[in-house]
Design a protein around this motif. Structure first.
Motif, mmCIF file in Angstrom:
data_model
loop_
_atom_site.group_PDB
_atom_site.id
_atom_site.type_symbol
_atom_site.label_atom_id
_atom_site.label_comp_id
_atom_site.label_asym_id
_atom_site.label_seq_id
_atom_site.Cartn_x
_atom_site.Cartn_y
_atom_site.Cartn_z
ATOM 1 N N MET A 3 -7.578 -39.862 -25.240
ATOM 2 C CA MET A 3 -8.382 -39.609 -26.428
ATOM 3 C C MET A 3 -7.501 -39.114 -27.569
ATOM 4 O O MET A 3 -7.575 -39.586 -28.707
ATOM 5 C CB MET A 3 -9.454 -38.551 -26.134
ATOM 6 C CG MET A 3 -10.712 -39.113 -25.537
ATOM 7 S SD MET A 3 -11.661 -40.044 -26.743
ATOM 8 C CE MET A 3 -12.409 -38.695 -27.647
ATOM 9 N N TYR A 4 -6.642 -38.170 -27.198
ATOM 10 C CA TYR A 4 -5.784 -37.546 -28.194
ATOM 11 C C TYR A 4 -4.891 -38.606 -28.855
ATOM 12 O O TYR A 4 -4.771 -38.665 -30.084
ATOM 13 C CB TYR A 4 -4.937 -36.468 -27.519
ATOM 14 C CG TYR A 4 -3.972 -35.834 -28.474
ATOM 15 C CD1 TYR A 4 -4.413 -34.901 -29.426
ATOM 16 C CD2 TYR A 4 -2.623 -36.177 -28.448
ATOM 17 C CE1 TYR A 4 -3.535 -34.333 -30.316
ATOM 18 C CE2 TYR A 4 -1.740 -35.610 -29.336
ATOM 19 C CZ TYR A 4 -2.193 -34.683 -30.273
ATOM 20 O OH TYR A 4 -1.317 -34.138 -31.154
ATOM 21 N N GLN A 6 -5.375 -41.758 -28.954
ATOM 22 C CA GLN A 6 -6.182 -42.692 -29.746
ATOM 23 C C GLN A 6 -6.485 -42.125 -31.129
ATOM 24 O O GLN A 6 -6.310 -42.807 -32.134
ATOM 25 C CB GLN A 6 -7.485 -42.998 -29.017
ATOM 26 C CG GLN A 6 -7.352 -44.258 -28.186
ATOM 27 C CD GLN A 6 -8.633 -44.624 -27.497
ATOM 28 O OE1 GLN A 6 -9.641 -43.936 -27.648
ATOM 29 N NE2 GLN A 6 -8.599 -45.699 -26.738
ATOM 30 N N THR A 7 -6.933 -40.875 -31.156
ATOM 31 C CA THR A 7 -7.240 -40.277 -32.466
ATOM 32 C C THR A 7 -5.994 -40.223 -33.327
ATOM 33 O O THR A 7 -6.031 -40.496 -34.527
ATOM 34 C CB THR A 7 -7.791 -38.837 -32.352
ATOM 35 O OG1 THR A 7 -7.754 -38.450 -31.010
ATOM 36 C CG2 THR A 7 -9.158 -38.725 -32.949
#
Lengths: 311, 246
Positions: A3-4, A6-7
């Motif tokens: 997630m990290y 990706q952001t």
């Protein structure tokens, strides 16, 4: 973790994108910080290169049908009231080929059974260039009554005169096919390359047409100068003699500055000799075509609002 | 530009160069250029013209000969580009100026409908669809297959009028064209224009005739030597114009 990443990637892309936009502000003609002010910004200024191109494209599409109508008109009216009509596009070059073969055959084509094809290739390309530039030259000054009364993008007139000549030229290529078949010119794979010099010549002719049309509005002398110049060009383009004659006499510069000759030579390589095209001719004639179009477009656009005061 | 403005003319100026003798050949140009003899007399055909026409308004342009009326129409219809200022228009414009100017004399009426239609920016589909309507309205009947060079001037302008008005315009530009053809056709064309008026078309109308302007327009302006001298409701402006001309 994923997630990290990706952001992070997302933010990075957005960041890059913003930088891009800033860099290319001049192209879009507007500057925007977030999506919502974008529409507003777009309306405020329309001076970016892309916006101008888009505006012209839109206008061109609107008048696409007019371009077609004008091309059809030029071709239709050329042969209206003649019994043979469009057949003349075939007969005329054929007869000219016969005359030139009769006159020059004994000098230049003694031991060449395919000499008529040699003449025809040169004659056809030269014929297109000379008649198309002549028509382009008069495209603006000859349509004065229209230009003064109705708004139409003026380059349409130039484009339509060159295009209609190009269409009749393409039709007349049928003669070439016939003569080549009769004289046993064998088609090779290089025949496909014949398209290239024709396209280059077409672009070059449009450039010349734009330049001549503009000049002729302000100086009517151009018409007469140009007809003398095309005569000179005919002799300098190796239409009925072999280019080696000139090259051997040490005057090869004549061909080095003559894009028309280069197109004819490459066209002959493809059609008559079955050879790959000569790269130096290809590059130089493309450069000529490109430069002529750039000069033509700039000259035309800088002056087109003044046309109406002079025609 | 506000939504309800159909034509916005802002600080428009048109400058012509009047050279004492026309220099249109190279030799003269070079000689004059070298002697620095290229002098022009500047002449402003229009200067500092600003006005708005709201949607549905009918504006009459009054003025004497040479006051810049026709130049103004040319600027609004896009033929001439202003030297200064801007013009903005909102909607489809039908310029009824010098009808039939775009005709090709060798072409038949039928072919000219398509050619002139294309000049006015119509599409082929639209012309196919409206073809019969145009021929009907022009009343040319079988003459539609005859080359236009054999037409009388009345027939030519009838055809021109029919082509130009077949589109449903938002803005109509009229230059005393109401006097087209014979009496019968004049009536027909006036009816057609009137029906457009009823649909709320915006009109820019140029005329010498005060009567006509009063009858057709609700607003008016007066031009004098390229300058805007009056702008307002037609009755008021008409009074000013009367004083001016008497």
């Amino acid at each position: 973790m994923r997630m990290y990443i990706q952001t992070f990637l997302y933010k990075y892309i957005v960041f890059l994108y913003r930088i891009q936009e800033k860099k290319f502000d001049f192209l879009y003609g507007y500057r925007y910080n977030n999506y919502h002010s974008r529409i507003e910004g777009q309306q405020k200024s329309q001076n970016g290169v892309f916006m101008i191109v888009r505006k012209y494209m839109k206008n061109f599409l609107k008048y696409k049908y007019l371009l077609k109508e004008l091309v059809v008109k030029n071709i239709k009216l050329k042969y209206r009231r003649s019994y043979l009509g469009v057949l003349w596009t075939l007969i005329e070059p054929l007869l000219q080929m016969l005359v030139l073969t009769l006159v020059f055959g004994t000098f230049f084509g003694k031991d060449d059974p395919q000499y008529p094809v040699y003449i025809l290739t040169g004659r056809l390309l030269f014929g297109f260039y000379s008649s198309a530039t002549k028509a382009g030259l008069k495209a603006v000054s000859g349509n004065a009554s229209m230009i003064k009364k109705v708004y139409v993008p003026k380059y349409i007139y130039v484009l339509s005169s060159v295009l209609s000549n190009f269409v009749t030229f393409l039709i007349s290529l049928i003669v070439l096919v016939g003569v080549a078949a009769v004289l046993h010119v064998k088609p090779t794979i290089y025949l496909l390359e014949a398209v290239v010099p024709l396209l280059i010549l077409f672009v070059f002719t449009i450039g010349c047409g734009l330049i001549l049309a503009t000049l002729n509005v302000f100086f009517r002398d151009i018409e007469y100068i140009w007809s003398v110049f095309t005569l000179l060009l005919m002799y300098a383009s190796a239409i009925f003699y072999q280019p080696t004659k000139i090259i051997n006499s040490g005057n090869s510069w004549i061909f080095d500055i003559n894009p028309l000759f280069m197109c004819i030579a490459n066209f002959r390589n493809a059609v008559l000799y079955g050879q790959p095209m000569q790269m130096s001719y290809f590059v130089t004639s493309s450069a000529f075509a490109f430069v002529s179009v750039v000069i033509g477009v700039i000259l035309f656009y800088k002056n087109q609002d003044k046309f109406i005061l002079y025609v | 530009m506000q939504k309800d403005v159909a034509i916005q003319v802002k600080d428009v100026g048109i400058r012509f160069h009047l050279s004492q003798e026309r220099v249109d050949n190279l030799k003269e140009y070079m000689i004059k250029f070298l002697r620095r003899d290229l002098k022009y007399n500047e002449f402003w055909a229009l200067k500092d013209i600003s006005f708005d026409i709201l949607k549905g308004q009918r504006l009459g342009v009054l003025g004497l000969n040479g006051s810049g009326k026709s130049t103004l129409l040319k600027v609004v219809s896009g033929v001439l580009k202003p030297t200064a200022g801007t013009i903005r228009t909102n909607g489809v414009i039908a310029p009824l100026l010098e009808l039939g100017a775009g005709f090709s004399p060798e072409y038949t009426g039928r072919e000219n409908i398509y050619l002139y239609g294309a000049v006015l920016g119509y599409t082929k589909d639209f012309l196919d669809e409206k073809f019969d309507e145009i021929v009907d309205f022009s009343g040319l009947g079988k003459f539609i297959e005859v080359p236009v060079k054999n037409y009388s001037s009345g027939m030519k302008s009838r055809l021109g009028f029919s082509i130009a008005t077949v589109v449903e315009p938002d803005i109509l530009i009229l230059d005393e064209v109401l006097s087209v053809g014979d009496k019968k056709f004049r009536k027909k064309s006036e009816n057609k224009i009137m029906s457009m008026f009823d649909k709320g078309v915006t009109v820019l109308f140029v005329s010498h005739s005060l009567e006509q302007v009063k009858r057709l327009c609700d607003q008016a302006i007066i031009l004098d030597s390229g300058r805007l001298v009056a702008h307002g409701p037609v009755e008021k402006v008409a009074r000013v114009y009367k004083e001016m001309t008497e």
